[in-house]
Structure formats: structure tokens, C-alpha cells
Write an enzyme that holds these catalytic residues in place. Structure first.
Site, short mmCIF file in Angstrom:
data_model
loop_
_atom_site.label_atom_id
_atom_site.label_comp_id
_atom_site.label_asym_id
_atom_site.label_seq_id
_atom_site.Cartn_x
_atom_site.Cartn_y
_atom_site.Cartn_z
N GLY A 25 34.86 41.30 27.08
CA GLY A 25 34.81 42.23 28.06
C GLY A 25 34.76 43.61 27.58
O GLY A 25 35.28 44.49 28.46
N ARG A 84 32.93 47.73 29.00
CA ARG A 84 33.51 48.76 29.77
C ARG A 84 35.22 48.72 30.15
O ARG A 84 35.47 47.78 29.75
CB ARG A 84 32.65 48.83 31.28
CG ARG A 84 33.05 47.81 32.15
CD ARG A 84 32.15 47.71 33.29
NE ARG A 84 32.85 46.87 34.19
CZ ARG A 84 32.00 45.80 35.09
NH1 ARG A 84 30.90 46.11 35.03
NH2 ARG A 84 32.70 45.20 36.06
N ASN A 109 40.38 39.87 26.97
CA ASN A 109 40.29 41.10 28.02
C ASN A 109 39.37 40.66 29.16
O ASN A 109 39.53 41.06 30.45
CB ASN A 109 40.00 42.45 27.58
CG ASN A 109 39.45 43.37 28.65
OD1 ASN A 109 40.32 44.02 29.46
ND2 ASN A 109 37.99 43.51 28.94
N SER A 133 47.89 40.37 33.93
CA SER A 133 47.98 41.27 35.24
C SER A 133 49.46 41.13 35.62
O SER A 133 50.08 40.16 35.34
CB SER A 133 47.16 40.83 36.27
OG SER A 133 47.21 41.65 37.51
N TYR A 164 43.13 34.53 41.71
CA TYR A 164 43.42 35.56 40.64
C TYR A 164 44.72 35.41 40.05
O TYR A 164 44.88 35.30 38.89
CB TYR A 164 42.96 36.88 41.18
CG TYR A 164 42.96 37.91 40.01
CD1 TYR A 164 42.19 38.03 39.02
CD2 TYR A 164 44.37 38.73 40.00
CE1 TYR A 164 42.47 39.19 38.07
CE2 TYR A 164 44.20 39.77 39.27
CZ TYR A 164 43.44 39.99 38.12
OH TYR A 164 43.63 40.95 37.17
N LYS A 166 46.13 34.18 36.12
CA LYS A 166 46.89 34.94 35.15
C LYS A 166 48.10 34.42 35.07
O LYS A 166 48.92 34.44 33.67
CB LYS A 166 46.95 36.41 35.88
CG LYS A 166 45.62 37.14 36.16
CD LYS A 166 44.97 37.46 34.81
CE LYS A 166 43.65 38.21 34.71
NZ LYS A 166 43.01 38.47 33.44
N ILE A 223 44.74 49.65 37.47
CA ILE A 223 44.26 50.67 36.55
C ILE A 223 42.92 50.90 37.23
O ILE A 223 42.21 50.14 37.74
CB ILE A 223 44.16 49.91 35.44
CG1 ILE A 223 45.30 49.09 34.87
CG2 ILE A 223 43.35 50.68 34.09
CD1 ILE A 223 46.45 50.05 34.57
P1 NAI Z 1 35.95 45.23 34.83
O1 NAI Z 1 35.22 44.55 35.80
O2 NAI Z 1 35.66 47.10 34.72
O3 NAI Z 1 35.22 45.09 33.38
C1 NAI Z 1 35.42 43.59 32.88
C2 NAI Z 1 34.51 43.49 31.66
O4 NAI Z 1 34.66 41.93 31.51
C3 NAI Z 1 32.91 43.90 32.05
O5 NAI Z 1 32.22 44.46 30.90
C4 NAI Z 1 32.41 42.53 32.45
O6 NAI Z 1 31.04 42.31 32.00
C5 NAI Z 1 33.12 41.43 31.27
N1 NAI Z 1 32.92 39.98 31.68
C6 NAI Z 1 33.47 39.61 32.94
N2 NAI Z 1 33.25 38.34 32.93
C7 NAI Z 1 32.87 37.92 31.83
C8 NAI Z 1 32.78 36.81 31.01
N3 NAI Z 1 32.67 35.67 31.80
N4 NAI Z 1 32.62 36.75 29.73
C9 NAI Z 1 32.43 37.72 29.18
N5 NAI Z 1 32.60 39.17 29.51
C10 NAI Z 1 32.78 39.14 30.80
O7 NAI Z 1 37.22 45.07 34.80
P2 NAI Z 1 38.85 45.83 34.20
O8 NAI Z 1 39.47 46.36 35.34
O9 NAI Z 1 38.47 46.53 32.86
O10 NAI Z 1 39.46 44.32 33.88
C11 NAI Z 1 39.66 44.10 32.57
C12 NAI Z 1 40.74 42.98 32.35
O11 NAI Z 1 42.11 43.50 32.81
C13 NAI Z 1 40.57 41.72 33.41
O12 NAI Z 1 40.96 40.49 32.56
C14 NAI Z 1 41.45 42.12 34.54
O13 NAI Z 1 41.66 40.93 35.14
C15 NAI Z 1 42.60 42.97 33.96
N6 NAI Z 1 43.17 43.83 34.75
C16 NAI Z 1 42.66 44.62 35.20
C17 NAI Z 1 43.53 45.62 36.37
C18 NAI Z 1 42.82 46.74 37.24
O14 NAI Z 1 43.67 47.16 37.82
N7 NAI Z 1 41.68 47.11 36.77
C19 NAI Z 1 44.89 45.14 36.60
C20 NAI Z 1 45.33 44.16 35.68
C21 NAI Z 1 44.62 43.35 34.92
#
Ligand code: NAI
Length: 253
Positions: free
Chosen positions: A10, A13, A87, A144, A157, A161, A190
Site C-alpha cells: 500500500g 499513497r 501497511n 491502528s 475494522y 486490527k 492520520i
Molecule cells: P489509504 O487508503 O490512503 O492508502 C492505502 C493504500 O493501500 C492505497 O495505496 C491502496 O491502494 C492500498 N491498498 C488497499 N488495499 C490493498 C490491497 N488489498 N492490496 C494492496 N494494496 C492495497 O490509507 P492510509 O490512511 O494511508 O492507511 C494505511 C494503513 O494505516 C492502513 O492499514 C490503515 O488501516 C492504517 N491506519 C490509518 C489511519 C488513518 O487515520 N489514516 C489510522 C490508523 C491506521
């Protein structure tokens, strides 16, 4: 000198991209694994600007047979895998009353966030152990604050986690004697695409004091922690959970 190689799932981005950039700054070459067939314009340049080799693998982590191709791509690109950042993940498919939670949405969250991550970690750990290390080794999983704090409108979710958190503990025990540092990083709120749809809600909650640090977390806050853990300087802390949430999770009156 051979540079260490890192896989960031992931990594196209958000938090994953920030981890990839911070690891590149720390001397790792980077393979981004993400859903798109091809990397978006500019991604390779963004990573290369940090002085790292860039590789890309199109991969849905929920597709377990695809893991072998991902591991092979990293081995072909770098000759070793020294760091895996788990991630990739999705939020709740639908936020709403848990009494209406649909089994198919529960299954989807678990298939990606938990099952996909567990078996990718397994595949990468085996590849790590089959080759001599180039640097300190680590498997760092982004869970998370929801691994421990309940949100009934997105129970799927939270459960995914929480399960991942227990996986990290088990993996840390299995790999401790192999000198692979295994860590759980728990972000709070975040600012990324994942939270953009609920930003007004969180703006108000942060203003009201939910986050003692009184600000959103930025993806770079997570990247900095991940790069520090991957450095090996915290190797004896393997099995630890690192909160990155502006004291959101500190119990208080
Ligand atoms: P985001 O949605 O902005 O980015 C997620 C990335 O993972 C994207 O590039 C997407 O294409 C990729 N992705 C999604 N499903 C996938 C799959 N099945 N296989 C390969 N790639 C995949 O999310 P963000 O905010 O950057 O989150 C990243 C991680 O951090 C996640 O695991 C999320 O649960 C965790 N997180 C995020 C928080 C937040 O507030 N944004 C808070 C706590 C945890």
C-alpha cells in the site's frame, strides 16, 4: 556496498508512501506493492529523489497465491528483503450500527487487513530466513489505535486490527532468535485519503480535545517511526507496540 531492500505494501499513497520515503532516506531500496497495474506517474521519481532504487509490484495482498510473485519481484530487484512494512489495509466497508454489519463486509475487512497481512508476513519471513542479511531485519505492521479502542460503527475494522496485533506478538516470538525485529505501529487519526471522508468529524473531535496533542497526525509521523524501527537500533524491543497518536490512547479522567 549492497543496500538493504524494503517492501512497503500500500505504498502508493498515504502512510505507506511516507514510510517508503522515510526508508529511502534511511538507505533502503524500495519496492512498493499496491493494487494498481502500474505505478502512478511520479511515484518512481518521488522515491528516486530520496536516492533509492525503486521497484513496483501490482499486488492485492488478499490474493495469497500472488504473494510468491511479490517476494520474487523483491528478491530479483534487491537480492534480499531486509524490511517488510505491512501497511496496506482498508477501513470499514460501511460505517454503521454493528447490529447491521454484513458478513460479506466483515469478510472483506478481515481478508485484506488480517488474512492477507498474516500470510504475506509468513511468505516474506521465509524468504528473509533463506538469505543472509544485508542489514538489520524487520517486519513492521501498521495496525491502528482501533486494535485496542472500540468503535462500534466499524467493528469489522477494529477486529481486523486487534487480530493483527496478536499476529505481531506471535511473529515476534517466532523470529526473535532469528534476529528479525517485529513491531506493531499503531497510528491514531492520520490525515490521508482514508480519513478524508470523515475529516469534518475528526476536526471537531480534535478541537474538542480528543487528541491531547491538538492536531491531526501526518503520514510522515508514521514514516519517521517506521524508519527508526527498521534501522535496527531498537532490535531488543522486538514484539513492542509503538503508539503514534498524540496521546489519544492514554487513559485519562
Ligand atoms: P489509504 O487508503 O490512503 O492508502 C492505502 C493504500 O493501500 C492505497 O495505496 C491502496 O491502494 C492500498 N491498498 C488497499 N488495499 C490493498 C490491497 N488489498 N492490496 C494492496 N494494496 C492495497 O490509507 P492510509 O490512511 O494511508 O492507511 C494505511 C494503513 O494505516 C492502513 O492499514 C490503515 O488501516 C492504517 N491506519 C490509518 C489511519 C488513518 O487515520 N489514516 C489510522 C490508523 C491506521
Amino acid at each position: 556496498m549492497t543496500r538493504p531492500g524494503a517492501i512497503v505494501t500500500g505504498g502508493a499513497r498515504g502512510i505507506g508512501l511516507a514510510c517508503a520515503e522515510a526508508l529511502a532516506d534511511a538507505g533502503f531500496d524500495i519496492l512498493v506493492a499496491d493494487l494498481a497495474e502500474k505505478p502512478a506517474d511520479g511515484l518512481a521519481d518521488t522515491i528516486a529523489a530520496h536516492g533509492a532504487e525503486f521497484a513496483y509490484a501490482s499486488c492485492d495482498i488478499a490474493d495469497l497465491p500472488g504473494h510468491r510473485k511479490l517476494v520474487e519481484a523483491a528478491m530479483d530487484a534487491f537480492g534480499s528483503i531486509d524490511c517488510l512494512v505491512n501497511n496496506a489495509g482498508i477501513g470499514a466497508v460501511v460505517r454503521g450500527d454493528l447490529l447491521d454489519l454484513k458478513p460479506q463486509n466483515f469478510d472483506r475487512a478481515l481478508a485484506i487487513n488480517l488474512r492477507g497481512t498474516v500470510f504475506l508476513s509468513q511468505a516474506v519471513a521465509k524468504a528473509m530466513l533463506a538469505t543472509p542479511p544485508v542489514s538489520a531485519r524487520s517486519i513492521i505492521t501498521i495496525t491502528s489505535v482501533s486494535a485496542a479502542m472500540a468503535s462500534p460503527e466499524r467493528a469489522d475494522y477494529c477486529i481486523s486490527k486487534a487480530g493483527l496485533s496478536m499476529w505481531v506478538k506471535n511473529l515476534a516470538l517466532r523470529l526473535a532468535a532469528e534476529n528479525v525485529g517485529v513491531f506493531e505501529v499503531r497510528p491514531g487519526i492520520i490525515r490521508t485519503d482514508m480519513t478524508s471522508g470523515v475529516s469534518a468529524k475528526y476536526d471537531a473531535l480534535i478541537d474538542a480535545g480528543l487528541v491531547p496533542a491538538r492536531r491531526w497526525g501526518e503520514a510522515a509521523d508514521i514514516g519517521a517511526v517506521v524508519a527508526a524501527l527498521a534501522s535496527g537500533k531498537f532490535g531488543f524491543s522486538t514484539g513492542s507496540v509503538i503508539d503514534v497518536n498524540g496521546a489519544l490512547s492514554v487513559p485519562r479522567l
